[in-house]
Design an enzyme around this catalytic site. Structure first.
Site, mmCIF file in Angstrom:
data_model
loop_
_atom_site.group_PDB
_atom_site.id
_atom_site.type_symbol
_atom_site.label_atom_id
_atom_site.label_comp_id
_atom_site.label_asym_id
_atom_site.label_seq_id
_atom_site.Cartn_x
_atom_site.Cartn_y
_atom_site.Cartn_z
ATOM 1 N N ARG A 116 0.836 -1.205 0.000
ATOM 2 C CA ARG A 116 0.000 0.000 0.000
ATOM 3 C C ARG A 116 0.870 1.254 0.000
ATOM 4 O O ARG A 116 1.865 1.333 0.725
ATOM 5 C CB ARG A 116 -0.901 0.012 1.229
ATOM 6 C CG ARG A 116 -1.925 -1.110 1.255
ATOM 7 C CD ARG A 116 -2.783 -1.005 2.496
ATOM 8 N NE ARG A 116 -3.828 -2.023 2.514
ATOM 9 C CZ ARG A 116 -4.755 -2.121 3.463
ATOM 10 N NH1 ARG A 116 -4.749 -1.263 4.477
ATOM 11 N NH2 ARG A 116 -5.661 -3.069 3.407
ATOM 12 N N ASP A 131 0.906 5.559 0.425
ATOM 13 C CA ASP A 131 0.162 6.639 1.067
ATOM 14 C C ASP A 131 -0.333 7.655 0.041
ATOM 15 O O ASP A 131 0.086 7.644 -1.126
ATOM 16 C CB ASP A 131 1.058 7.355 2.081
ATOM 17 C CG ASP A 131 1.404 6.499 3.274
ATOM 18 O OD1 ASP A 131 0.664 5.537 3.552
ATOM 19 O OD2 ASP A 131 2.423 6.792 3.938
ATOM 20 N N ARG A 149 9.708 7.448 3.981
ATOM 21 C CA ARG A 149 9.676 8.913 4.054
ATOM 22 C C ARG A 149 10.298 9.422 5.352
ATOM 23 O O ARG A 149 10.952 10.477 5.366
ATOM 24 C CB ARG A 149 8.249 9.408 3.896
ATOM 25 C CG ARG A 149 7.699 9.201 2.485
ATOM 26 C CD ARG A 149 6.194 9.384 2.442
ATOM 27 N NE ARG A 149 5.804 10.677 2.969
ATOM 28 C CZ ARG A 149 4.584 10.942 3.447
ATOM 29 N NH1 ARG A 149 3.661 9.983 3.481
ATOM 30 N NH2 ARG A 149 4.289 12.137 3.900
#
Length: 270
Positions: A59, A61, A214
């Site tokens: 997945r 974001d 990130r």
């Protein structure tokens, strides 16, 4: 749409998707939100005229892009006979302009794009200096000031191997869940995209936590900016506390680049 009985499913469709994440609230379906999974499901269910089970390799974001996201869907024998050219025409017509199918594969019954993946690779791109990236502005973080790449490389070495990455994970998503992951490789390079020079940080691992890449990038930039010593990265990793690490880098610079599966598991649709 009626759900296809499981005993009639004879194989698996696997799609390699690319998408521009700017217009999506992430990959996973969410009520009232535009998502990559929602658009992909709508296209496939329109074409197959039934409901489907859709699984992705990882997945992403909101705002994160993908060059090679993989999704798997169980198919019937008749659906497995659909040709590659027909799949590509249908998906080109039914998917929105910011999602594209790059390839169509077949796999054995029970194959999962998520659970059969051996590794995943992400690249984060940063523009530095006084000139703002223009043509690449939606796909890179403009940091404005130069970065010490050698210091960032030194700091990143502690990430390789199996570690508890809780310090680099979104707090809410770590509650009651395992946070150990195995990072296979990290590296920096410079790229020229559409005439604009970017710094690229690439990381490969067995799997990643929510916002892990990130937050790693945001922490490495703290080192590259001179605000932290390279040794601080290992200290942050060992702390297993999100407060010990740096800020989370903006989503637009991150791209899901590839997924590794066992050789021979996927067969290009004919």
């Amino acid at each position: 749409m009626p759900t296809q009985p499981i005993d009639t499913l004879d194989g698996t469709l696997v799609l390699r998707l690319a998408y521009d994440g700017a217009g999506f609230s992430g990959f996973a379906e969410q009520p009232g939100q535009r998502t990559v999974a929602g658009e992909t499901r709508r296209a496939l269910e329109t074409f197959l005229r039934r409901s489907i089970d859709l699984t992705c390799a990882g997945r992403t974001d909101a705002g994160v892009h993908a060059r090679a996201q993989y999704v798997s869907v169980p198919l019937t024998a008749d659906e497995l006979a659909i040709t590659r050219s027909r799949w590509m025409r249908a998906l080109s017509a039914l998917l929105p302009d910011d999602v594209a199918a790059g390839e169509v594969f077949h796999a054995a019954p029970g194959f999962s794009a998520r659970f059969d993946a051996r590794a995943r690779t992400y690249t984060y791109r940063i523009g530095t200096g006084e000139a703002r990236p223009l043509l690449c502005r939606e796909y890179a973080w403009w940091h404005r000031t130069p970065l010490d790449i050698a210091a960032m490389e030194e700091a990143s070495r502690c990430l390789v191997g199996e570690h508890d990455f809780k310090s680099f994970c979104k707090v809410a998503s770590a509650v009651g869940k395992p946070t150990c992951r195995n990072v296979h490789a990290v590296g920096f390079s410079t790229e020229t995209q559409l005439g604009e020079e970017l710094l690229a940080f690439t990381i490969t691992g067995n799997a990643f936590l929510h916002s892990m890449v990130r937050t790693i990038v945001g922490s490495l930039v703290e080192v590259g900016s001179g605000r932290r010593d390279p040794a601080w990265m290992a200290e942050a990793l060992a702390a297993c506390d999100r407060r010990a690490a740096g800020p989370t880098a903006p989503a637009r610079g991150l791209c899901f680049m590839s997924v590794t599966y066992d050789e021979g598991v996927l067969t290009v649709c004919s």
